[in-house]
Write a protein that holds these residues in place. Structure first.
Motif, mmCIF file in Angstrom:
data_model
loop_
_atom_site.group_PDB
_atom_site.id
_atom_site.type_symbol
_atom_site.label_atom_id
_atom_site.label_comp_id
_atom_site.label_asym_id
_atom_site.label_seq_id
_atom_site.Cartn_x
_atom_site.Cartn_y
_atom_site.Cartn_z
ATOM 1 N N LEU A 159 0.866 -1.175 0.000
ATOM 2 C CA LEU A 159 0.000 0.000 0.000
ATOM 3 C C LEU A 159 0.905 1.227 0.000
ATOM 4 O O LEU A 159 1.708 1.407 0.912
ATOM 5 N N ILE A 160 0.787 2.054 -1.032
ATOM 6 C CA ILE A 160 1.732 3.156 -1.192
ATOM 7 C C ILE A 160 1.106 4.530 -0.929
ATOM 8 O O ILE A 160 1.827 5.519 -0.814
ATOM 9 N N GLN A 161 -0.211 4.579 -0.843
ATOM 10 C CA GLN A 161 -0.857 5.855 -0.536
ATOM 11 C C GLN A 161 -2.186 5.599 0.150
ATOM 12 O O GLN A 161 -2.945 4.717 -0.250
ATOM 13 N N MET A 162 -2.453 6.370 1.204
ATOM 14 C CA MET A 162 -3.725 6.321 1.905
ATOM 15 C C MET A 162 -4.274 7.732 1.943
ATOM 16 O O MET A 162 -3.664 8.626 2.536
ATOM 17 N N GLY A 163 -5.397 7.943 1.289
ATOM 18 C CA GLY A 163 -5.900 9.310 1.156
ATOM 19 C C GLY A 163 -4.866 10.167 0.438
ATOM 20 O O GLY A 163 -4.369 9.810 -0.619
ATOM 21 N N SER A 164 -4.503 11.280 1.018
ATOM 22 C CA SER A 164 -3.496 12.157 0.419
ATOM 23 C C SER A 164 -2.090 11.883 0.925
ATOM 24 O O SER A 164 -1.134 12.546 0.515
ATOM 25 N N LEU A 165 -1.944 10.886 1.803
ATOM 26 C CA LEU A 165 -0.651 10.610 2.442
ATOM 27 C C LEU A 165 0.060 9.467 1.746
ATOM 28 O O LEU A 165 -0.364 8.313 1.835
ATOM 29 N N HIS A 166 1.149 9.772 1.049
ATOM 30 C CA HIS A 166 1.868 8.745 0.289
ATOM 31 C C HIS A 166 3.232 8.472 0.908
ATOM 32 O O HIS A 166 3.797 9.296 1.643
ATOM 33 N N ILE A 167 3.769 7.311 0.590
ATOM 34 C CA ILE A 167 5.065 6.905 1.121
ATOM 35 C C ILE A 167 6.193 7.676 0.449
ATOM 36 O O ILE A 167 6.001 8.298 -0.600
ATOM 37 N N ASN A 168 7.371 7.603 1.042
ATOM 38 C CA ASN A 168 8.606 8.072 0.412
ATOM 39 C C ASN A 168 9.264 6.845 -0.221
ATOM 40 O O ASN A 168 9.697 5.926 0.482
ATOM 41 N N ARG A 169 9.326 6.820 -1.530
ATOM 42 C CA ARG A 169 9.836 5.630 -2.220
ATOM 43 C C ARG A 169 11.313 5.379 -1.930
ATOM 44 O O ARG A 169 11.808 4.262 -2.125
ATOM 45 N N ASP A 170 12.008 6.378 -1.457
ATOM 46 C CA ASP A 170 13.410 6.179 -1.080
ATOM 47 C C ASP A 170 13.536 5.274 0.150
ATOM 48 O O ASP A 170 14.601 4.717 0.408
ATOM 49 N N ASN A 171 12.446 5.138 0.911
ATOM 50 C CA ASN A 171 12.457 4.308 2.120
ATOM 51 C C ASN A 171 11.900 2.906 1.869
ATOM 52 O O ASN A 171 11.653 2.163 2.819
ATOM 53 N N TRP A 172 11.702 2.538 0.608
ATOM 54 C CA TRP A 172 11.013 1.288 0.256
ATOM 55 C C TRP A 172 11.757 0.076 0.826
ATOM 56 O O TRP A 172 12.940 -0.121 0.586
ATOM 57 N N ASP A 173 11.018 -0.761 1.555
ATOM 58 C CA ASP A 173 11.557 -1.992 2.132
ATOM 59 C C ASP A 173 10.489 -3.077 2.005
ATOM 60 O O ASP A 173 9.517 -3.102 2.768
ATOM 61 N N TRP A 174 10.673 -3.996 1.049
ATOM 62 C CA TRP A 174 9.676 -5.041 0.829
ATOM 63 C C TRP A 174 9.492 -5.905 2.071
ATOM 64 O O TRP A 174 8.380 -6.329 2.383
ATOM 65 N N ASN A 175 10.553 -6.186 2.779
ATOM 66 C CA ASN A 175 10.449 -7.042 3.964
ATOM 67 C C ASN A 175 9.548 -6.429 5.034
ATOM 68 O O ASN A 175 8.882 -7.142 5.789
ATOM 69 N N PHE A 176 9.512 -5.112 5.090
ATOM 70 C CA PHE A 176 8.730 -4.427 6.117
ATOM 71 C C PHE A 176 7.230 -4.519 5.851
ATOM 72 O O PHE A 176 6.423 -4.369 6.767
ATOM 73 N N THR A 177 6.830 -4.781 4.602
ATOM 74 C CA THR A 177 5.400 -4.829 4.279
ATOM 75 C C THR A 177 4.675 -5.921 5.060
ATOM 76 O O THR A 177 3.477 -5.797 5.353
ATOM 77 N N LYS A 178 5.367 -6.989 5.406
ATOM 78 C CA LYS A 178 4.739 -8.098 6.140
ATOM 79 C C LYS A 178 4.802 -7.906 7.653
ATOM 80 O O LYS A 178 4.315 -8.744 8.408
ATOM 81 N N LYS A 179 5.359 -6.788 8.091
ATOM 82 C CA LYS A 179 5.552 -6.564 9.519
ATOM 83 C C LYS A 179 4.675 -5.451 10.078
ATOM 84 O O LYS A 179 4.870 -5.012 11.209
ATOM 85 N N ASN A 180 3.717 -4.979 9.301
ATOM 86 C CA ASN A 180 2.822 -3.916 9.769
ATOM 87 C C ASN A 180 1.423 -4.151 9.205
ATOM 88 O O ASN A 180 1.263 -4.854 8.202
ATOM 89 N N PRO A 181 0.393 -3.597 9.826
ATOM 90 C CA PRO A 181 -0.990 -3.885 9.415
ATOM 91 C C PRO A 181 -1.422 -3.215 8.122
ATOM 92 O O PRO A 181 -2.510 -3.493 7.620
ATOM 93 N N PHE A 182 -0.578 -2.352 7.561
ATOM 94 C CA PHE A 182 -0.955 -1.600 6.361
ATOM 95 C C PHE A 182 -0.308 -2.116 5.080
ATOM 96 O O PHE A 182 -0.542 -1.560 4.022
ATOM 97 N N TRP A 183 0.559 -3.121 5.164
ATOM 98 C CA TRP A 183 1.347 -3.544 4.002
ATOM 99 C C TRP A 183 2.197 -2.381 3.485
ATOM 100 O O TRP A 183 2.409 -2.212 2.292
ATOM 101 N N CYS A 184 2.665 -1.561 4.398
ATOM 102 C CA CYS A 184 3.399 -0.351 4.037
ATOM 103 C C CYS A 184 4.897 -0.644 3.910
ATOM 104 O O CYS A 184 5.489 -1.224 4.816
ATOM 105 N N ASP A 186 7.226 1.662 3.855
ATOM 106 C CA ASP A 186 7.954 2.803 4.420
ATOM 107 C C ASP A 186 7.649 2.888 5.915
ATOM 108 O O ASP A 186 6.566 3.323 6.324
ATOM 109 N N LYS A 187 8.597 2.483 6.739
ATOM 110 C CA LYS A 187 8.353 2.432 8.185
ATOM 111 C C LYS A 187 8.057 3.804 8.780
ATOM 112 O O LYS A 187 7.411 3.905 9.841
ATOM 113 N N ASN A 188 8.469 4.866 8.124
ATOM 114 C CA ASN A 188 8.227 6.213 8.653
ATOM 115 C C ASN A 188 6.763 6.643 8.536
ATOM 116 O O ASN A 188 6.353 7.636 9.148
ATOM 117 N N MET A 189 5.971 5.883 7.745
ATOM 118 C CA MET A 189 4.577 6.272 7.541
ATOM 119 C C MET A 189 3.609 5.576 8.497
ATOM 120 O O MET A 189 2.435 5.944 8.552
#
Length: 360
Positions: A159-184, A186-189
């Protein structure tokens, strides 16, 4: 009601309603001797199921799948594969007050005008409850592809954008997507989205989202021009998911802002093999896979069931208003990630099998 099946060789058909006794799926065209068991299917169903975390609908469904046919000793037999999931936590009384009202943003009006009848309990057949069976079918598709393409094959979503709030693609970490409830990715989001979504829910509203999918390890040659292009079938698959209102492949709509010399994905050779310097095409050229990663994104609209009162009409064509109670997702896009992965897998499995037939 036609239109309940998807695919040509790898073809699946779903059945059932949101508040009916069960939902199910039958898959035709799966090759024999593909290893599969209920535990593997359950793993992916658990990612989509309601009540999995505090940011999705709190309808409590275990989504416990049972294989009814087509599998023997944990291997597909080549016969049709059938699944069933029994519904356990319907609260149809929540919809009794809505039976004569058309909910804005839902299929209530169009279903009743088309068929002369509709199941008002949670939307019936038009409910996203149906998508559990797509995820189950997607597991079989994944198994087919991984057994044929090997360990380099993968499908994943974020998930790369929720409403008007989008991730920073420079922080992209595929492994992190399975470690948060948003499939995000970017850990900063995470905290930003948490606070945002809690406020959305408190306000009795909802918000949309954008999901990005990536399939790697895909060979050159999948797709059948002119009308069965790979990207066209991917777009259809993703657009068929409930609440999806837009799809793009590769750079998509951003292609309008990219000059031709940049967007054309220059080619070179490395150790005798063709390599691309970019992937604006999203892994598809002329409707045929290029061997690059398949990249697709889709937009999920805000959940139409919200607490805020909205103007509408009754089935007797009287003006009224409606506030939808019950248990709903403040951002249905969260649970759409595994559904998108599944639909992409089904398209790729279908085209892989179609390509094998063409080659033979």
């Amino acid at each position: 009601m036609p239109g309940n099946s998807f695919g040509k060789i790898f073809k699946f058909s779903t059945w059932g309603e949101s508040h009916g006794p069960a939902i199910g799926c039958t898959i035709d065209g799966a090759p024999s001797k593909i290893s599969i068991n209920e535990k593997e299917i359950q793993f992916f169903l658990n990612q989509r199921r309601p009540g999995s975390n505090k940011f999705v609908t709190q309808r409590k469904e275990k989504d416990k799948v049972k294989i009814l046919s087509g599998v023997f000793n944990n291997y597909t037999t080549g016969a049709p594969i059938s699944f069933i999931i029994y519904n356990e936590d319907q609260k149809s009384k929540d919809y009794e007050k809505l039976k004569n009202k058309f909910r804005p943003g839902h299929a209530d009006y169009t279903y009743e005008k088309k068929y002369g009848i509709r199941d008002y309990r949670g939307g019936g057949r038009s409910s996203a409850r149906e998508t559990a069976m797509r995820v189950a079918a997607g597991v079989i598709a994944r198994k087919i592809l991984s057994s044929k393409l090997g360990k380099n094959f993968s499908i994943r979503g974020a998930l790369i954008q929720m409403g008007s709030l989008h991730i920073n693609r420079d922080n992209w970490d595929w492994n992190f997507t399975k470690k948060n409830p948003f499939w995000c990715p970017d850990k900063n989001m995470i905290k930003v989205w948490e606070n945002y979504l809690m406020q959305i829910r408190k306000n009795g509203s909802s918000v949309g989202a954008i999901i990005e999918l990536e399939a790697s390890g895909i060979p050159v040659g999948l797709g059948e021009p002119v009308y069965d292009k790979l990207d066209a079938d991917i777009a259809k698959a993703l657009m068929s998911i409930n609440a999806v209102k837009g799809v793009e492949i590769g750079s998509g709509f951003a292609s309008a802002f990219i000059p031709g010399e940049e967007s054309s994905d220059e080619m070179t050779l490395k150790k005798g093999k063709v390599k691309f310097k970019s992937n604006h095409a999203g892994g598809v050229l002329g409707g045929i896979s290029s061997g690059q990663n398949i990249i697709a994104r889709f937009v999920v609209k805000p959940t139409s069931s919200i607490l805020k009162s909205k103007k509408t009409v009754t089935n007797k064509l009287k003006k009224t208003s409606v506030s939808v109670g019950g248990r709903h997702d403040p951002c249905v896009g969260i649970r759409a990630v595994p559904i998108g992965e599944a639909m992409l897998a089904c398209v790729l499995a279908d085209h892989f099998l179609r390509n094998k037939v063409f080659q033979s």
